[in-house]
Scaffold this motif. Structure first.
Motif, mmCIF file in Angstrom:
data_model
loop_
_atom_site.group_PDB
_atom_site.id
_atom_site.type_symbol
_atom_site.label_atom_id
_atom_site.label_comp_id
_atom_site.label_asym_id
_atom_site.label_seq_id
_atom_site.Cartn_x
_atom_site.Cartn_y
_atom_site.Cartn_z
ATOM 1 N N ASP A 198 26.948 -34.293 54.453
ATOM 2 C CA ASP A 198 28.190 -33.963 53.547
ATOM 3 C C ASP A 198 27.555 -34.199 51.911
ATOM 4 O O ASP A 198 27.873 -35.231 51.645
ATOM 5 C CB ASP A 198 29.531 -34.820 53.583
ATOM 6 C CG ASP A 198 30.491 -34.709 52.789
ATOM 7 O OD1 ASP A 198 30.421 -33.478 51.986
ATOM 8 O OD2 ASP A 198 31.418 -35.586 52.729
ATOM 9 N N GLU A 223 23.091 -44.166 53.211
ATOM 10 C CA GLU A 223 23.454 -43.730 51.787
ATOM 11 C C GLU A 223 22.166 -44.267 51.226
ATOM 12 O O GLU A 223 21.547 -45.283 51.206
ATOM 13 C CB GLU A 223 24.626 -44.638 51.552
ATOM 14 C CG GLU A 223 24.836 -44.624 50.065
ATOM 15 C CD GLU A 223 25.144 -42.935 49.455
ATOM 16 O OE1 GLU A 223 25.657 -42.144 50.053
ATOM 17 O OE2 GLU A 223 24.481 -42.912 48.387
ATOM 18 N N ALA A 229 18.000 -40.350 53.875
ATOM 19 C CA ALA A 229 17.999 -39.736 55.215
ATOM 20 C C ALA A 229 17.133 -38.842 55.574
ATOM 21 O O ALA A 229 16.667 -38.606 56.768
ATOM 22 C CB ALA A 229 19.552 -39.189 55.456
ATOM 23 N N ASP A 255 34.319 -40.622 55.833
ATOM 24 C CA ASP A 255 34.202 -40.103 57.044
ATOM 25 C C ASP A 255 33.491 -40.821 58.088
ATOM 26 O O ASP A 255 34.007 -40.830 59.166
ATOM 27 C CB ASP A 255 32.965 -38.751 56.628
ATOM 28 C CG ASP A 255 33.649 -37.691 55.822
ATOM 29 O OD1 ASP A 255 34.911 -37.625 55.818
ATOM 30 O OD2 ASP A 255 32.922 -37.023 55.300
#
Ligand SMILES: C[S@@+](CC[C@H](N)C(=O)[O-])C[C@H]1O[C@@H](n2cnc3c(N)ncnc32)[C@H](O)[C@@H]1O
Length: 213
Positions: free
Chosen positions: A131, A78, A114, A63
């Motif tokens: 996501d 990540e 995150a 993405d």
């Protein structure tokens, strides 16, 4: 079972510890089709105004790559060390490939959770993409091997709703959550939904945070 890293043909690769040595999978960003991205549902979901995007769940980078190929600058976050490592290797390889370098140059990869990093990485960004791993289906076709490996490494992202709450606590005017068609929204009812053949994009807009023209 877990995942391990190994070098295959000079590239960093990941495999299940149950798989044969040398069978690891590396990420080939150049194999992603980036032609005619204007109509791509993800690109439509981030919106025309989006010059910058935080991809809070970078995974294998597909993405982030599509968004960067569509001209956005992307901070890709990540948290899983092995997945972060093979994505870092893929971006390094892309930076060294003349036909891909301009896309790779728009992506900054961050190794972090995150939920904690958004406050630092998101100021001024237009959209944040969330996501998380999809909830398991009662019956599903066998996913491609790279997706199965991510699932083996990560499991289920049980804190995905917390991540969305952190994204909504930033000043980004638009938050996008990628969901399977059959799953309920991760937060409240989204303001817009973009359906694609395989997934749904739930869009949470905060017009009061949009920059004035
Ligand atoms: C479904 S995959 C994302 C796939 C990605 N969109 C792609 O194009 O390859 C989910 C990924 O998000 C990561 N992730 C989940 N929650 C996270 C968090 N709070 N911070 C950073 N990474 C997270 C997982 O480790 C996993 O690699």
């Amino acid at each position: 079972m877990g995942v391990i890293l190994e070098t295959v043909d000079g590239r960093l690769a990941m495999r299940s510890d149950a798989d044969a040595p040398g069978s690891g999978v590396s990420i080939d960003l150049g194999s992603i089709d980036v032609r005619a991205l204007g109509g791509h549902p993800l690109v439509r979901a981030v919106g025309k105004g989006a010059g910058s995007v935080v991809d809070a769940t970078a995974g294998l980078g597909g993405d982030a790559w599509i968004l960067a190929a569509s001209g956005r600058t992307v901070v890709a976050i990540e948290r899983h060390p092995a997945i972060h490592a093979i994505l870092a290797d893929a971006l390094e390889c892309a930076r060294a490939t003349p036909t891909l370098a301009h896309i790779a140059a728009r992506i900054t990869l961050v190794h972090a959770d995150a939920r904690g990093a958004l406050a630092e990485e998101a100021p001024g960004v237009w959209s944040i993409l969330v996501d998380p791993m999809f909830p398991p289906k009662a019956k599903s076709a066998l996913a491609p091997r790279d997706i199965r490996l991510v699932k083996e490494a990560v499991g289920e992202d049980p804190d995905a709703a917390q991540l969305l709450a952190q994204a909504l606590a930033t000043s980004a005017p638009r938050i996008i959550v990628k969901r399977p068609h059959e799953a309920p929204p991760l937060g409240g009812e989204p303001h817009h939904v973009i359906e694609s053949r395989l997934v749904r994009y739930d869009i949470y807009d905060r017009p009061e945070l949009m920059p004035r023209p």
